[in-house]
Enzyme design. Structure first.
Site, mmCIF file in Angstrom:
data_model
loop_
_atom_site.group_PDB
_atom_site.id
_atom_site.type_symbol
_atom_site.label_atom_id
_atom_site.label_comp_id
_atom_site.label_asym_id
_atom_site.label_seq_id
_atom_site.Cartn_x
_atom_site.Cartn_y
_atom_site.Cartn_z
ATOM 1 N N ASP A 243 0.869 -1.180 0.000
ATOM 2 C CA ASP A 243 0.000 0.000 0.000
ATOM 3 C C ASP A 243 0.907 1.232 0.000
ATOM 4 O OD1 ASP A 243 -3.247 0.272 0.757
ATOM 5 O OD2 ASP A 243 -2.072 2.107 1.065
ATOM 6 N N CYS A 330 -14.207 -0.811 -7.689
ATOM 7 C CA CYS A 330 -15.283 -0.199 -6.894
ATOM 8 C C CYS A 330 -15.751 1.115 -7.502
ATOM 9 C CB CYS A 330 -14.807 0.008 -5.456
ATOM 10 S SG CYS A 330 -13.388 1.101 -5.334
HETATM 11 N N1 SAH Z 1 -8.133 -4.121 -0.256
HETATM 12 C C1 SAH Z 1 -8.438 -3.162 0.773
HETATM 13 C C2 SAH Z 1 -9.095 -1.916 0.281
HETATM 14 C C3 SAH Z 1 -8.283 -1.130 -0.680
HETATM 15 S S1 SAH Z 1 -8.650 0.558 -0.647
HETATM 16 C C4 SAH Z 1 -9.323 -3.812 1.824
HETATM 17 O O1 SAH Z 1 -10.095 -4.701 1.501
HETATM 18 O O2 SAH Z 1 -9.260 -3.358 2.974
HETATM 19 C C5 SAH Z 1 -7.420 1.212 -1.634
HETATM 20 C C6 SAH Z 1 -6.068 1.299 -0.984
HETATM 21 O O3 SAH Z 1 -5.161 1.600 -2.013
HETATM 22 C C7 SAH Z 1 -5.907 2.386 0.065
HETATM 23 O O4 SAH Z 1 -5.421 1.807 1.231
HETATM 24 C C8 SAH Z 1 -4.867 3.363 -0.520
HETATM 25 O O5 SAH Z 1 -3.965 3.826 0.449
HETATM 26 C C9 SAH Z 1 -4.159 2.492 -1.504
HETATM 27 N N2 SAH Z 1 -3.579 3.133 -2.701
HETATM 28 C C10 SAH Z 1 -4.136 4.062 -3.494
HETATM 29 N N3 SAH Z 1 -3.352 4.297 -4.575
HETATM 30 C C11 SAH Z 1 -2.279 3.481 -4.453
HETATM 31 C C12 SAH Z 1 -1.129 3.228 -5.267
HETATM 32 N N4 SAH Z 1 -0.943 3.861 -6.423
HETATM 33 N N5 SAH Z 1 -0.241 2.309 -4.829
HETATM 34 C C13 SAH Z 1 -0.432 1.654 -3.667
HETATM 35 N N6 SAH Z 1 -1.505 1.833 -2.884
HETATM 36 C C14 SAH Z 1 -2.408 2.734 -3.265
#
Ligand code: SAH
Length: 389
Positions: A243, A330
């Protein structure tokens, strides 16, 4: 009661509950923003009762097909009906979405339940004006320890509402622990992502975790590590989770520790990580892609699809023979078919054939009304990368 007359062929005649400004033939009786109004067809027949906001493109949202007031009694009845449905779903834990907006007859009202703690979002003007009443109804039905208002979603701007959060009832819950599906998670209703947990994904965590045994897993966009934790518990050979948010990773690490599960966390941009991880021998047997929405409006859908294609293409190249790809979208503006088509495009470019093992959606506590397509937003697929026969 003041109200609006709806033009012929409007979406409300096809089972939707919304009226767009462009669908209004006439307004009568001078309704005020946030008022309860009557909706009628062009032959003066009643179509039901709606909430009104001329500042929004969605000027009316029907919440009843009868004549109905928005009083305490109404909210208590709606909450009781929502609870009856959730009770019938037999979740092992009292952690679920109690009301999902139109799907529970409460346009713009989203309530998440974490045991005795409730988190409320009021995303429409009329419901926002009545949030104290909604909190009162919650107290009447559940006697909760706390009700937190989590109204910092940018969607509120479309209704002319400010972004805010705070306590509506009880004592500030702070950070606390809940158990879901036998795993313990930290929940922070005020500062966590969304209202605390991604409740919509819990069935999918389990389904993916069930496939993890003996596999080397990569959880991309892991947030608080829901997928990674279920995979580690499911007997994965190794689990790596990525993340780009340090607070999310802190929370994820804490979750791994409290469940005594081994996960390697990496703070990285997934796009860069997947690019640099390319190697001769594919290092993973199960890859999860659960990015945030890449598009907030229709205009940026094309760019978003490019982003989705890129991560799928790169992920497929990192997957071993017969490896599993679990992928989610989503975005409200990308429908299931568009998402599937993009994944197929990526598979063609990666010279891979994908076998579809399962189609996923949001959990049952986020019911979908098929005539209100906006009530469905989570699309997911589990594929196996087919070995060349
Ligand atoms: N799979 C997670 C939800 C993901 S929400 C669950 O079920 O709990 C999206 C996540 O992507 C967030 O935590 C955000 O910090 C992260 N994020 C957004 N853009 C990103 C990127 N380019 N690289 C890595 N993480 C990213």
């Amino acid at each position: 009661m003041a109200g609006i007359i709806v033009k012929p062929r409007s979406r409300i005649f096809h089972g939707h509950d919304w009226v767009y400004t462009s669908e209004v033939q006439k307004t009568f009786g001078k309704p005020e923003p946030g008022d309860v109004i009557s909706i009628k067809d062009f032959k003066d027949r009643k179509l039901g009762t709606a909430i009104y906001n001329p500042e929004s493109q969605i000027i009316g949202r029907r919440f009843s097909r009868r004549t109905q007031k928005l009083d305490l009694d109404f909210f208590v009845r709606r909450l009781e009906r929502a609870l009856t449905l959730r009770n019938s779903m037999n979740f092992a834990d009292d952690v679920y979405r109690l009301t999902w907006s139109e799907s529970d007859g409460l346009p713009g009202v989203i309530i998440d339940r974490y045991g005795d703690h409730f988190v409320l979002q009021t995303l429409t003007l009329a419901m926002d004006q009545r949030k104290k009443l909604i909190a009162e109804a919650l107290v009447k039905v559940f006697s909760p320890k706390s009700i937190t208002e989590r109204n910092d979603s940018p969607i509120r701007k479309a209704e002319g509402l400010p972004l805010e959060k705070g306590l509506l009832h009880g004592e500030a819950p702070g950070r606390f622990e809940v158990t879901v599906q036998g795993l313990s998670f930290a929940v922070d209703p005020v500062d966590g992502h969304k209202t605390g947990l991604y409740l919509d994904q819990f069935d999918n965590y389990q389904a993916v975790g069930d496939l993890a045994k003996g596999r080397r897993v990569l959880d991309c966009f892991c947030n608080e590590a829901g997928f990674a934790l279920h995979c580690a518990r499911g007997g994965a050979e190794s689990v790596q989770a990525i993340d780009s948010s340090e607070p999310a990773l802190d929370c994820a690490r804490e979750n791994a520790e409290r469940n005594q599960l081994e996960i390697e966390f990496t703070n990285a941009n997934v796009f860069d990580f997947l690019k640099s991880a390319q190697s001769e021998t594919p290092p993973y047997d199960l890859i999860i892609l659960d990015p945030p929405s890449f598009t907030r409006n229709r205009k940026s859908v094309k760019d978003a699809m490019r982003g989705y294609k890129e991560i799928h293409l790169r992920a497929m190249k990192l997957l071993s023979k017969e490896g599993i790809l679990a992928t989610y979208c989503c975005s409200h503006h990308v429908n299931r078919q568009m998402f599937l088509d993009t994944i197929c495009d990526a598979a063609v470019d990666a010279k891979s054939t994908l076998r579809l093992l399962a189609s996923h959606s949001q959990r049952l506590d986020h019911p979908v009304i098929p005539t209100i397509p906006e009530s469905e937003y989570l699309k997911g697929f589990i594929f196996q990368k087919q070995a060349t026969w």
